[in-house]
Write a protein that holds these residues in place. Structure first.
Motif, PDB file in Angstrom:
ATOM      1  N   ALA A 148       0.833  -1.203   0.000  1.00 39.46           N
ATOM      2  CA  ALA A 148       0.000   0.000   0.000  1.00 39.46           C
ATOM      3  C   ALA A 148       0.867   1.253   0.000  1.00 39.46           C
ATOM      4  N   SER A 212      -0.633   9.373   0.628  1.00 37.33           N
ATOM      5  CA  SER A 212      -1.751   8.547   0.171  1.00 37.33           C
ATOM      6  C   SER A 212      -1.524   7.907  -1.189  1.00 37.33           C
ATOM      7  N   THR A 222      -8.817   1.416  -6.177  1.00 38.27           N
ATOM      8  CA  THR A 222      -9.253   0.063  -5.832  1.00 38.27           C
ATOM      9  C   THR A 222      -8.633  -0.962  -6.757  1.00 38.27           C
ATOM     10  N   LYS A 225      -4.763  -0.933  -5.740  1.00 40.60           N
ATOM     11  CA  LYS A 225      -4.263  -1.102  -4.375  1.00 40.60           C
ATOM     12  C   LYS A 225      -5.182  -1.858  -3.413  1.00 40.60           C
ATOM     13  N   TRP A 226      -6.322  -2.345  -3.860  1.00 40.37           N
ATOM     14  CA  TRP A 226      -7.213  -3.090  -2.953  1.00 40.37           C
ATOM     15  C   TRP A 226      -6.541  -4.388  -2.501  1.00 40.37           C
ATOM     16  N   HIS A 231      -2.455  -1.678   4.561  1.00 40.47           N
ATOM     17  CA  HIS A 231      -3.685  -1.057   5.044  1.00 40.47           C
ATOM     18  C   HIS A 231      -4.812  -2.078   4.988  1.00 40.47           C
ATOM     19  N   ASN A 233      -8.900  -3.152   4.461  1.00 46.70           N
ATOM     20  CA  ASN A 233      -9.906  -2.779   3.462  1.00 46.70           C
ATOM     21  C   ASN A 233     -10.716  -1.571   3.918  1.00 46.70           C
ATOM     22  N   HIS A 236      -8.696   1.501   3.333  1.00 41.68           N
ATOM     23  CA  HIS A 236      -8.713   1.799   1.899  1.00 41.68           C
ATOM     24  C   HIS A 236      -9.982   2.569   1.534  1.00 41.68           C
ATOM     25  N   TYR A 240      -9.619   6.308  -0.015  1.00 39.81           N
ATOM     26  CA  TYR A 240      -9.774   6.450  -1.468  1.00 39.81           C
ATOM     27  C   TYR A 240     -11.220   6.586  -1.936  1.00 39.81           C
TER      28      TYR A 240
END
Length: 273
Positions: A148, A212, A222, A225-226, A231, A233, A236, A240
Motif C-alpha cells: 500500500a 496517500s 481500488t 491497491k485493494w 492497510h 480494506n 482503503h 480512497y
C-alpha cells in the motif's frame, strides 16, 4: 533502464488504448444506443483502459522517473478526454450529478459498478503481459506482493485525497464554464500536475514517510491497491472512497459560492454564469 523497456511500456499503453477504442466501436455497432446498457459498457471500457495504462505507468514511474511518468500521463489524459465521450471512469462525477439533480441514484450506482468491473478485471490481462517479461522492468512484477502507498493515518490520507480532489474538480468546473481555447489540454495539465505533485512529494520523502499515493479516483485506487499489504480494506475505503468522494461533492456547493465564482471566473463571467 534501457529505452527498449520504455518502448515496450509505451507500446503496451498504446495497445490498450487501441483495444479500448475498438471495443467502443464494436459496442456501438452491436448494442442499441437506447437505455443504460451502452452507457455502462462505455464506462466499463473506459475504466479498463484507465487502469491498464496506470498499471504500466507504475512501471514507468518506478524505473524512468516522475518526469517521464508525467509526460505519458499528460498525453493519455488528452487522449481519454477526446475518446471517452460521456464516460468518466470515476464514480464521484456521477455522485455530483445526483447532488445536482441531473441523474438518478440508480444510474450512479450502476455506473460505479460497471467502472469497478472494468477496472478490476483488466488486471489479469496486465498480469499476463508482465508474466511474459518482454521488458526487464517487468521481471518479477506479475506475482509480486502488492504494498500500500498509505503510510500515515487513514484520516490524514483521506484529507489529502479529499482536498486534492476538491481542487481538481473546482479547476474542471472553472474550465467548463470559461471554455478557453485548448481547454482539454489545460484540464489534462491541471490533473497531471496534481497527481505528479503528490507523487513527487511522496517520492522525495519516501525515506521518512509517505502519504496517500495521490490517486484522486476511487476506482483506480481500488484496481491498483485493494488488498495490498499495509492497510486494511476499511482504511482503503476511508482514504480512497470516502475522502475523494467528499472532496468532489464539496466542490458542488463551494463552486456555487459567489466569492469563489468571482475568484475563479472573474466578475464579468460570474454574472453571466
Amino acid at each position: 533502464m534501457s529505452l527498449t523497456s520504455l518502448g515496450i511500456s509505451a507500446g503496451f499503453m498504446v495497445g490498450c488504448c487501441t483495444a479500448a477504442q475498438i471495443a467502443r466501436r464494436v459496442s456501438q455497432r452491436l448494442l442499441s444506443q437506447d437505455g443504460l446498457v451502452p452507457v455502462l459498457m462505455n464506462e466499463a471500457i473506459a475504466a479498463a483502459e484507465l487502469c491498464a495504462c496506470c498499471f504500466e505507468l507504475i512501471i514507468v514511474a518506478d524505473n524512468f522517473g516522475v518526469a517521464t511518468y508525467a509526460i505519458f500521463l499528460f498525453l493519455l489524459t488528452i487522449w481519454w478526454g477526446k475518446v471517452w465521450g460521456d464516460a468518466s471512469a470515476c464514480p464521484y462525477t456521477h455522485m455530483e450529478e445526483v447532488l445536482e439533480g441531473r441523474t438518478s441514484f440508480k444510474e450512479m450506482a450502476l455506473r460505479t459498478w460497471a467502472e469497478l468491473m472494468g477496472g478490476c478485471c483488466v488486471y489479469r490481462i496486465v498480469q499476463v503481459f508482465w508474466w511474459l517479461e518482454f521488458a526487464e522492468t517487468h521481471k518479477g512484477r506479475a506475482f509480486e506482493e502488492c504494498n500500500a502507498d498509505l503510510q500515515v493515518s487513514p484520516y490524514v490520507g483521506a484529507a489529502i485525497e479529499g482536498v486534492a480532489t476538491l481542487l481538481c474538480r473546482l479547476a474542471s468546473k472553472t474550465i467548463s464554464v470559461q471554455e478557453p481555447k485548448f481547454s482539454s489540454y489545460i484540464d489534462s495539465f491541471i490533473g497531471t500536475s496534481l497527481v505528479v505533485a503528490v507523487y513527487a512529494f511522496n517520492y522525495a520523502l519516501l525515506a521518512a514517510f509517505n502519504f496517500s499515493g495521490g490517486y484522486f479516483n476511487p476506482v483506480l485506487a481500488t484496481a491498483l491497491k485493494w488488498g495490498c499489504r499495509g492497510h486494511s480494506n476499511l482504511e482503503h475505503i476511508i482514504v480512497y472512497w470516502i475522502g475523494a468522494c467528499i472532496g468532489a461533492l464539496l466542490s458542488v456547493p463551494i463552486f456555487k459560492l459567489r466569492a469563489v465564482r468571482r475568484l475563479l471566473l472573474g466578475e464579468e463571467k460570474e454574472k453571466q454564469a
